[in-house]
Design a protein around this motif. Structure first.
Motif, PDB file in Angstrom:
ATOM      1  N   MET A   1       0.852  -1.178   0.000  1.00  0.00           N
ATOM      2  CA  MET A   1       0.000   0.000   0.000  1.00  0.00           C
ATOM      3  C   MET A   1       0.901   1.246   0.000  1.00  0.00           C
ATOM      4  O   MET A   1       1.810   1.354   0.820  1.00  0.00           O
ATOM      5  CB  MET A   1      -0.888  -0.012   1.238  1.00  0.00           C
ATOM      6  CG  MET A   1      -1.830   1.133   1.329  1.00  0.00           C
ATOM      7  SD  MET A   1      -3.002   0.822   2.675  1.00  0.00           S
ATOM      8  CE  MET A   1      -3.540   2.464   2.970  1.00  0.00           C
ATOM      9  N   PRO A   2       0.630   2.200  -0.880  1.00  0.00           N
ATOM     10  CA  PRO A   2       1.458   3.420  -0.898  1.00  0.00           C
ATOM     11  C   PRO A   2       1.189   4.274   0.333  1.00  0.00           C
ATOM     12  O   PRO A   2       0.114   4.207   0.929  1.00  0.00           O
ATOM     13  CB  PRO A   2       1.004   4.141  -2.169  1.00  0.00           C
ATOM     14  CG  PRO A   2      -0.369   3.642  -2.418  1.00  0.00           C
ATOM     15  CD  PRO A   2      -0.398   2.219  -1.897  1.00  0.00           C
ATOM     16  N   LYS A   3       2.176   5.072   0.725  1.00  0.00           N
ATOM     17  CA  LYS A   3       1.977   6.014   1.822  1.00  0.00           C
ATOM     18  C   LYS A   3       0.909   7.014   1.424  1.00  0.00           C
ATOM     19  O   LYS A   3       0.849   7.460   0.290  1.00  0.00           O
ATOM     20  CB  LYS A   3       3.267   6.767   2.132  1.00  0.00           C
ATOM     21  CG  LYS A   3       4.350   5.898   2.702  1.00  0.00           C
ATOM     22  CD  LYS A   3       4.386   6.074   4.180  1.00  0.00           C
ATOM     23  CE  LYS A   3       5.560   5.313   4.739  1.00  0.00           C
ATOM     24  NZ  LYS A   3       5.246   4.620   5.922  1.00  0.00           N
ATOM     25  N   MET A   4       0.068   7.347   2.384  1.00  0.00           N
ATOM     26  CA  MET A   4      -0.984   8.336   2.163  1.00  0.00           C
ATOM     27  C   MET A   4      -0.892   9.358   3.278  1.00  0.00           C
ATOM     28  O   MET A   4      -0.356   9.069   4.348  1.00  0.00           O
ATOM     29  CB  MET A   4      -2.362   7.671   2.180  1.00  0.00           C
ATOM     30  CG  MET A   4      -2.554   6.637   1.101  1.00  0.00           C
ATOM     31  SD  MET A   4      -4.071   5.676   1.322  1.00  0.00           S
ATOM     32  CE  MET A   4      -5.312   6.890   0.962  1.00  0.00           C
TER      33      MET A   4
ATOM     34  N   GLU B   1      -4.926  10.537  -5.047  1.00  0.00           N
ATOM     35  CA  GLU B   1      -4.934   9.171  -4.548  1.00  0.00           C
ATOM     36  C   GLU B   1      -4.238   9.062  -3.191  1.00  0.00           C
ATOM     37  O   GLU B   1      -4.573   8.212  -2.375  1.00  0.00           O
ATOM     38  CB  GLU B   1      -4.215   8.280  -5.571  1.00  0.00           C
ATOM     39  CG  GLU B   1      -4.662   6.850  -5.578  1.00  0.00           C
ATOM     40  CD  GLU B   1      -4.047   6.090  -6.727  1.00  0.00           C
ATOM     41  OE1 GLU B   1      -3.119   5.290  -6.462  1.00  0.00           O
ATOM     42  OE2 GLU B   1      -4.492   6.298  -7.879  1.00  0.00           O
ATOM     43  N   ALA B   2      -3.291   9.963  -2.941  1.00  0.00           N
ATOM     44  CA  ALA B   2      -2.500   9.884  -1.710  1.00  0.00           C
ATOM     45  C   ALA B   2      -2.807  10.984  -0.700  1.00  0.00           C
ATOM     46  O   ALA B   2      -2.356  10.920   0.430  1.00  0.00           O
ATOM     47  CB  ALA B   2      -1.016   9.923  -2.050  1.00  0.00           C
TER      48      ALA B   2
END
Length: 136
Positions: free
Chosen positions: A1-4, A44-45
């Motif tokens: 999961m990318p950093k948000m 998205e983030a």
């Protein structure tokens, strides 16, 4: 999961704040919104959680600062062109924001303006020249 990132902001009028954040490009995520909070998705983030004072106070015992008279943070958001910076600022003002609480900056390779949301939180709206970034 990318950093948000989720920026949590206390607001006095949830409806007005939703309109302001929609004007700077946010869309409301109903999955994380109710009558005490609204999740505004900027990318998205990047998400901005607008929380009524009562809801915000459930996360901290510290007093809520008056962002109109104190500064606890400046938030910056990039746009694709100088024209988009100016157009976004115009939409934000039409939705209850205040233009340029900080002076505009034009450094040639970077252009920025700022807008204060209805609760006093300041957002830097800026563009940077991709060619200048590539040569840095």
């Amino acid at each position: 999961m990318p950093k948000m990132i989720f920026v949590n902001l206390p607001v006095t009028d949830l409806t007005n704040s939703i309109a302001f954040y929609a004007a700077i490009g946010g869309s409301r995520n109903p999955q994380f919104s109710d009558d005490t909070a609204a999740c505004m998705v900027l990318s998205e983030a990047i998400h901005v959680m607008l929380l009524t004072h009562a809801k915000y106070s459930s996360f901290t015992a510290r007093p809520i600062a008056d962002a109109r008279s104190t500064s606890a943070g400046l938030f910056a958001l990039t746009f694709d062109s100088r024209d988009e910076v100016n157009a976004t600022l115009d939409r934000a003002v039409a939705a209850g924001g205040m233009a340029d609480p900080n002076p505009p900056q034009d450094l040639g390779f970077m252009f920025s303006r700022s807008v204060q949301d209805p609760d006093g939180h300041v957002w830097e709206i800026f563009w940077m020249d991709p060619a200048a970034l590539a040569s840095a």
